[in-house]
Design a protein around this motif. Structure first.
Motif, short mmCIF file in Angstrom:
data_model
loop_
_atom_site.label_atom_id
_atom_site.label_comp_id
_atom_site.label_asym_id
_atom_site.label_seq_id
_atom_site.Cartn_x
_atom_site.Cartn_y
_atom_site.Cartn_z
N GLU A 104 0.81 -1.29 0.01
CA GLU A 104 0.05 0.09 0.02
C GLU A 104 0.74 1.24 0.03
N ILE A 105 1.95 1.33 0.43
CA ILE A 105 2.80 2.39 0.31
C ILE A 105 4.03 2.10 -0.39
N PRO A 106 4.18 2.25 -1.54
CA PRO A 106 5.31 1.79 -2.12
C PRO A 106 6.78 2.79 -2.31
N GLU A 107 6.40 4.09 -1.52
CA GLU A 107 7.47 5.07 -1.40
C GLU A 107 8.41 4.67 -0.54
N VAL A 108 8.01 3.90 0.53
CA VAL A 108 9.04 3.54 1.52
C VAL A 108 10.05 2.70 0.99
N ASP A 109 11.43 3.28 1.07
CA ASP A 109 12.53 2.38 0.54
C ASP A 109 12.84 1.29 1.31
N HIS A 110 12.72 0.97 2.69
CA HIS A 110 13.04 -0.20 3.58
C HIS A 110 11.99 -0.27 4.64
N TRP A 111 11.51 -1.46 4.79
CA TRP A 111 10.73 -1.74 5.82
C TRP A 111 11.45 -2.68 6.84
N ILE A 112 11.77 -2.46 7.72
CA ILE A 112 12.54 -3.11 8.72
C ILE A 112 11.72 -3.51 10.23
N GLY A 113 11.81 -4.56 10.72
CA GLY A 113 11.06 -5.15 11.79
C GLY A 113 11.67 -4.42 13.16
N ALA A 114 11.13 -4.96 14.09
CA ALA A 114 11.48 -4.73 15.54
C ALA A 114 12.89 -5.47 16.02
N ASN A 115 13.49 -4.98 16.93
CA ASN A 115 14.69 -5.63 17.38
C ASN A 115 15.67 -5.92 16.36
N LYS A 116 15.78 -4.80 15.17
CA LYS A 116 16.73 -4.98 14.14
C LYS A 116 17.47 -3.71 13.99
N THR A 117 17.94 -3.19 15.28
CA THR A 117 18.59 -1.79 15.01
C THR A 117 19.62 -1.83 14.28
N ASP A 118 20.38 -2.99 14.54
CA ASP A 118 21.68 -3.13 13.53
C ASP A 118 21.42 -2.86 12.07
N GLU A 119 20.41 -3.62 11.61
CA GLU A 119 20.08 -3.72 10.22
C GLU A 119 19.86 -2.19 9.71
N VAL A 120 19.04 -1.46 10.61
CA VAL A 120 18.76 -0.06 10.29
C VAL A 120 20.06 0.77 10.05
N ILE A 121 21.00 0.66 10.99
CA ILE A 121 22.25 1.09 10.82
C ILE A 121 23.08 0.86 9.70
N GLN A 122 23.12 -0.37 9.44
CA GLN A 122 23.72 -0.93 8.32
C GLN A 122 23.24 -0.51 6.87
N ARG A 123 22.01 -0.18 6.79
CA ARG A 123 21.39 0.15 5.40
C ARG A 123 21.90 1.55 5.17
N LEU A 124 22.50 2.30 6.37
CA LEU A 124 22.73 3.92 5.93
C LEU A 124 24.23 4.02 5.87
N ILE A 125 25.21 3.05 6.42
CA ILE A 125 26.61 3.15 6.28
C ILE A 125 27.32 2.37 5.61
N SER A 126 28.38 2.56 5.22
CA SER A 126 29.11 1.89 4.16
C SER A 126 29.79 0.66 4.67
N ARG A 127 30.52 0.98 5.74
CA ARG A 127 31.47 -0.13 6.47
C ARG A 127 30.65 -1.03 7.06
N PRO A 128 31.07 -2.14 7.25
CA PRO A 128 30.29 -3.38 8.07
C PRO A 128 30.38 -2.96 9.53
N LEU A 129 29.16 -3.35 10.01
CA LEU A 129 29.18 -3.23 11.57
C LEU A 129 30.07 -3.96 12.65
N ASP A 130 30.43 -4.87 11.92
CA ASP A 130 30.87 -6.15 12.99
C ASP A 130 32.12 -5.65 13.51
N ASN A 131 32.93 -4.85 13.06
CA ASN A 131 34.24 -4.64 13.80
C ASN A 131 34.37 -3.41 14.64
N TRP A 132 33.16 -2.84 15.01
CA TRP A 132 33.53 -1.98 15.90
C TRP A 132 32.30 -1.93 16.96
N HIS A 133 32.54 -1.17 18.20
CA HIS A 133 31.43 -1.66 19.23
C HIS A 133 30.41 -0.42 18.88
#
Ligand code: SF4
Length: 439
Positions: A104-133
């Motif tokens: 119903e709302i195709p304008e949204v670029d990414h739909w990300i569920g709950a408990n997925k804060t890392d995925e949200v961050i990873q969508r927006l930054i170039s370097r991988p998350l797993d090597n820093w705190h």
């Protein structure tokens, strides 16, 4: 509209948080991670042209869902017109209705569920998350002197009216060491009051330690020197770990305050709600809590209009409120939620009856609150100052949690700063506000 999903630099990222303190905590994690990666971030401000916008949604009950959808739709329009660079929708609403929303709302670029804060961050930054705190980073969204600490995610309880287990999954405690480390870092950043939250804080430890360890956790956090107040929310009545009351009574920094949602008192309603409680047990737990900690302030919330609730059931609830004289009370009207156990029942209590029962309950509580507040006149109490308004300071006693409970008013002339603790003399009181002077 610019091509979707291309991992261009996000520009400034503006976040909008809807729902509960647990959602606010998740937003702090996302913004902390992005800021740690050098991204400019903002919260609850009007998006600027070219911003990337993240909406952290609530899917609990219909009014909250409607608020989330209205917010998304207004931003989808801005996305379609190219006024914002990217639109990300995350959180509980996505967990419940992702398929329908995507169609119903195709304008949204990414739909990300709950408990997925890392995925949200990873969508927006170039370097991988797993090597820093990044998981240690939070961008505080509360005033500097108090903060929430989410000690677990999800819930294993079967409450018939509740969709949270579907959205947040099974109960998962965070290790004590990790929580103490985070609490210490918050204290080093100026937090003086830490508010312990989860869907059900009293379940803490059962999954990873095989036993309830909330009392141990409270003790360990309260021992962190700069912290002055530790406050407990979202306790569940069934199987309540009484050792928590002992550590609360003994430790001067743990607020004599307990938020314990009871939802109802009539046994037939509690059974259909699948709360594992009865009328007798509900009276008992309040008595026991007060015997073990006579100075405690008890906050609870109730749900009226549950399917099958009779006038007699409601009168029992009203009598409970009149008899137990709780310190802080909130009330919700039942919302018939698809996917919950209760959805199979007929939603047979008319809306106007739900509303009138909620109003009658709060009217009864207002009188009790007034009498309890009046009884504080002449007392000396420690108060934390939250903010200064034109005509005076607003603060709270240890019996009041931010945003939901009563307040203390002090004259504007008081020389102080937000986060300061003062001992005050109570000079006047109404239902929800105390007037005081510093001692
Ligand atoms: S304890 Fe009950 S009401 Fe609370 S989140 Fe869990 S299932 Fe929902």
């Amino acid at each position: 509209m610019e091509e979707k999903n291309k991992k261009a630099a996000p520009g400034r990222v503006t976040m909008i948080t809807l729902g509960c303190a647990k959602n606010l905590y998740d937003s702090e994690k996302v913004l902390g991670g992005l800021a740690g990666a050098g991204v400019e971030v903002a919260h609850d401000t009007e998006p600027r042209p070219g911003d990337t916008v993240i909406v952290n949604t609530c899917g609990f009950i219909r009014p909250a869902q409607e608020e989330s959808i209205d917010t998304i739709l207004s931003l989808a329009e801005a996305r379609r017109r190219g006024r914002i660079r990217r639109l990300i929708v995350m959180g509980c609403l996505v967990e419940r209705f992702a398929d329908t929303l995507q169609q119903e709302i195709p304008e949204v670029d990414h739909w990300i569920g709950a408990n997925k804060t890392d995925e949200v961050i990873q969508r927006l930054i170039s370097r991988p998350l797993d090597n820093w705190h990044h998981h240690l980073l939070r961008r505080p969204l509360t005033p500097r002197h108090y903060a929430y600490l989410k000690i677990a995610e999800g819930c294993d309880r079967p409450c018939a009216f509740c969709a949270i287990p579907q959205m947040r999954g099974r109960f998962r405690s965070r290790p004590i060491e990790e929580l103490v480390q985070e609490a210490r870092r918050m204290a080093d950043q100026g937090v003086r009051e830490l508010i312990i939250i989860a869907q059900d804080t009293t379940y803490y430890g059962l999954d990873i330690y095989g036993k309830r360890r909330l009392a141990d956790l409270l003790q360990a956090i309260a021992d962190i020197a700069p912290l002055q107040w530790v406050r407990l929310h979202y306790a569940f009545p069934t199987g309540f770990p009484m050792e928590v009351l002992e550590v609360m009574r003994r430790h001067p920094k743990i607020c004599n305050y307990l938020d314990i949602p009871l939802q109802h008192v009539a046994t037939p309603v509690l059974q259909r709600m699948r709360r594992g409680m009865t009328e007798e047990k509900t009276y008992q737990i309040i008595d026991t809590i007060r015997q073990k900690n006579p100075d405690i302030a008890i906050r609870s919330t109730f749900l009226v209009g549950f399917p099958g609730e009779t006038e007699d059931d409601f009168q029992r609830l009203l009598r409970f409120i009149e008899t137990t004289r709780l310190d802080r009370v909130g009330v919700f009207t039942y919302s018939h939620e698809e996917g919950t156990h209760a959805f199979q029942y007929a939603d047979d209590v008319p809306e106007e009856v739900k509303e009138s029962r909620a109003a009658a309950l709060m009217e009864t509580q207002r009188t009790i609150s007034y009498e309890k507040q009046q009884a504080l006149i002449g007392r000396r109490l420690p108060v934390i100052l939250d903010h200064r308004e034109e005509n005076g300071w607003i603060g709270r006693t240890e019996y009041d949690s931010p945003e939901v409970d009563n307040e203390v008013w002090l004259p504007a002339a008081v020389e102080a700063a937000p986060g300061d603790f003062l001992t005050v003399h109570i000079t006047a009181a109404d239902e929800y506000t105390l007037t005081a002077m510093p001692v």
